[in-house]
Scaffold this active site. Structure first.
Site, PDB file in Angstrom:
ATOM      1  N   GLU A   1      -9.510  12.941  10.672  1.00 50.94           N
ATOM      2  CA  GLU A   1     -10.142  12.760   9.365  1.00 50.94           C
ATOM      3  C   GLU A   1     -11.236  13.789   9.102  1.00 50.94           C
ATOM      4  O   GLU A   1     -11.669  13.984   7.969  1.00 50.94           O
ATOM      5  CB  GLU A   1     -10.728  11.360   9.238  1.00 50.94           C
TER       6      GLU A   1
ATOM      7  N   GLU B   1       6.508   1.910  -1.492  1.00 51.16           N
ATOM      8  CA  GLU B   1       7.024   0.844  -2.352  1.00 51.16           C
ATOM      9  C   GLU B   1       7.686   1.360  -3.615  1.00 51.16           C
ATOM     10  O   GLU B   1       8.401   0.624  -4.303  1.00 51.16           O
ATOM     11  CB  GLU B   1       5.874  -0.108  -2.743  1.00 51.16           C
TER      12      GLU B   1
END
Length: 327
Positions: free
Chosen positions: A137, A106
Site C-alpha cells: 500500500e 458483481e
C-alpha cells in the site's frame, strides 16, 4: 535491557523521521481518533456492544447523503466515458481494495458486463484479498505499474479508494491516471485528503472515529461500499443496463438466475408463460431481447439489430420498433 527487533525498527524510524511523521499524520485523521468514552467497551454486555455498533452504523448513510451532489457529478462523468468504451477501474489497498474488487466482480453477473469493463485492483495483487502484502500500500510506483499493465486510455475512469485518504497506492493511482488524461475519482473518509486533492472528483464521506480505534473496515468500509454501490449501479442504469428497476441485462448462468430472467420478462411485459418461453428461446435467453420481441412485436434478429443501434437502451429500441411496425 535487551533490545528487540521492534525496538530497532522503531529506532530506525525515529532516526529518519518516518515513524514520527507517520504517527503525526495518523493523529490528525478523524478515522484514527481515539474515543475515550468507549475505553471500557470490552467490559459491556454483548447486547449493549451490539446496540452501540448499530447506532454507529446508522450514522453512515447520513454522512453519505452529504456527499450526494459530488457522487452524482462523478457518476455522470463515469457514464459519459463508459458510453464511449471506457473502463471503470477501482484501486485500493486492504479493505478499500477488497471492496473495489467485490464491486467489480458483481458487475458481470448483474449487468452482463465483460470482466474487463469494470476492474478491481488491490495493492499486492489477487493474493492480497486474503493475506496482507507488506508494504504494497506504500508504493505509488506499484499503482503506476498496475495501471500500465491495463494500458490505460483517456476514456477510462480510475477510482482511488482509501479510508485515510493518504494511502500512497491509491493516491499514486489517481495521480498517474490523471496524468494520462483518464477521469479520476478519490473516495476517502477524511476531510481535506491528499486523495481528493489529487483527483478530478473528490468524495470525502466523513463518518467519524471508529468503534475500535483505527478499524476502518467498520463505518468507513460501510460508507465506501455504499458509494461504490451507487457508482456502479447508477452508471449501469445510465448505460441502459436496466429497464426501470429491472435488471434486464442479467446473465442467466444458473437455475436461480434463469428463474429470475423469466420473472423479469414477466414483470416487464405481463406476457404468459408460453410467450415468455418462446421469446427467450428466440433470443438465446437474452432478457432484454426477449422483452423487445414481446413489447415491440419483432422477431429475435430484429430485436438484436434494434438494440445494437440503440447501444443497448431498451426504451430507445422499443420506440424504434414501434416506429418500424407503424410504417
Amino acid at each position: 535491557m535487551t533490545s528487540t527487533p521492534a525496538d530497532a525498527e522503531m529506532s530506525q524510524y525515529g532516526q529518519n523521521g518516518q515513524y514520527g511523521d507517520l504517527r503525526a499524520q495518523l493523529e490528525t485523521l478523524t478515522t484514527e481518533a481515539f474515543r475515550p468514552e468507549l475505553a471500557e467497551i470490552d467490559q459491556l454486555p454483548t447486547l449493549e456492544i451490539a446496540q452501540i455498533m448499530n447506532g454507529e452504523d446508522r450514522t453512515v448513510p447520513i454522512a453519505v447523503a452529504e456527499q450526494l451532489p459530488r457522487i452524482a457529478a462523478a457518476i455522470d462523468a463515469v457514464a459519459e466515458r463508459a458510453a464511449h468504451g471506457g473502463r471503470l477501474i477501482y484501486m485500493g489497498a486492504g479493505t478499500a481494495g477488497r471492496l473495489g474488487v467485490l464491486d467489480a466482480s458483481e458487475c458481470p453477473p448483474t449487468f452482463n458486463t465483460d470482466p474487463h469493463e469494470v476492474v478491481g485492483l488491490i495493492a499486492g495483487g489477487p493474493g492480497a484479498m486474503i493475506t496482507s502484502v507488506e508494504g504494497a500500500e506504500d508504493s505509488k510506483e506499484l499503482a503506476a505499474s498496475d495501471l500500465g499493465a491495463l494500458k490505460l486510455t483517456a476514456n477510462d475512469t480510475v477510482i482511488g479508494i482509501s479510508a485515510s485518504g493518504r494511502t500512497p497506492y491509491a493516491v499514486g493511482a489517481v495521480e498517474h491516471a490523471r496524468g494520462l488524461g483518464a477521469l479520476t475519482i478519490g473516495l476517502s473518509c477524511n476531510a481535506d485528503s491528499a486523495l481528493a486533492a489529487a483527483a478530478e472528483h473528490g468524495i470525502e464521506v466523513v463518518v467519524g472515529p471508529e468503534l475500535l480505534t483505527g478499524s476502518t473496515r467498520l463505518k468507513a468500509g460501510t460508507a465506501q461500499k455504499l458509494v461504490l454501490n451507487m457508482i456502479s449501479t447508477i452508471t449501469m442504469i445510465r448505460l441502459g443496463k436496466t429497464y426501470g428497476n429491472l435488471m434486464v441485462d442479467v446473465r442467466a448462468s444458473n437455475e436461480k438466475l434463469r428463474a429470475r430472467s423469466r420473472r423479469i420478462v414477466s414483470l416487464a411485459t405481463g406476457a404468459s408463460d408460453a410467450e415468455i418461453e418462446a421469446a427467450l428461446a428466440a433470443t438465446d435467453g437474452e432478457v432484454k431481447n426477449a422483452i423487445l420481441t414481446i413489447l415491440g412485436a419483432v422477431d429475435g434478429p430484429k430485436a438484436a439489430s434494434l438494440l445494437a443501434e440503440s447501444r443497448g437502451h431498451l426504451r430507445v429500441a422499443l420506440q424504434a420498433a414501434h416506429g418500424s411496425t407503424a410504417t
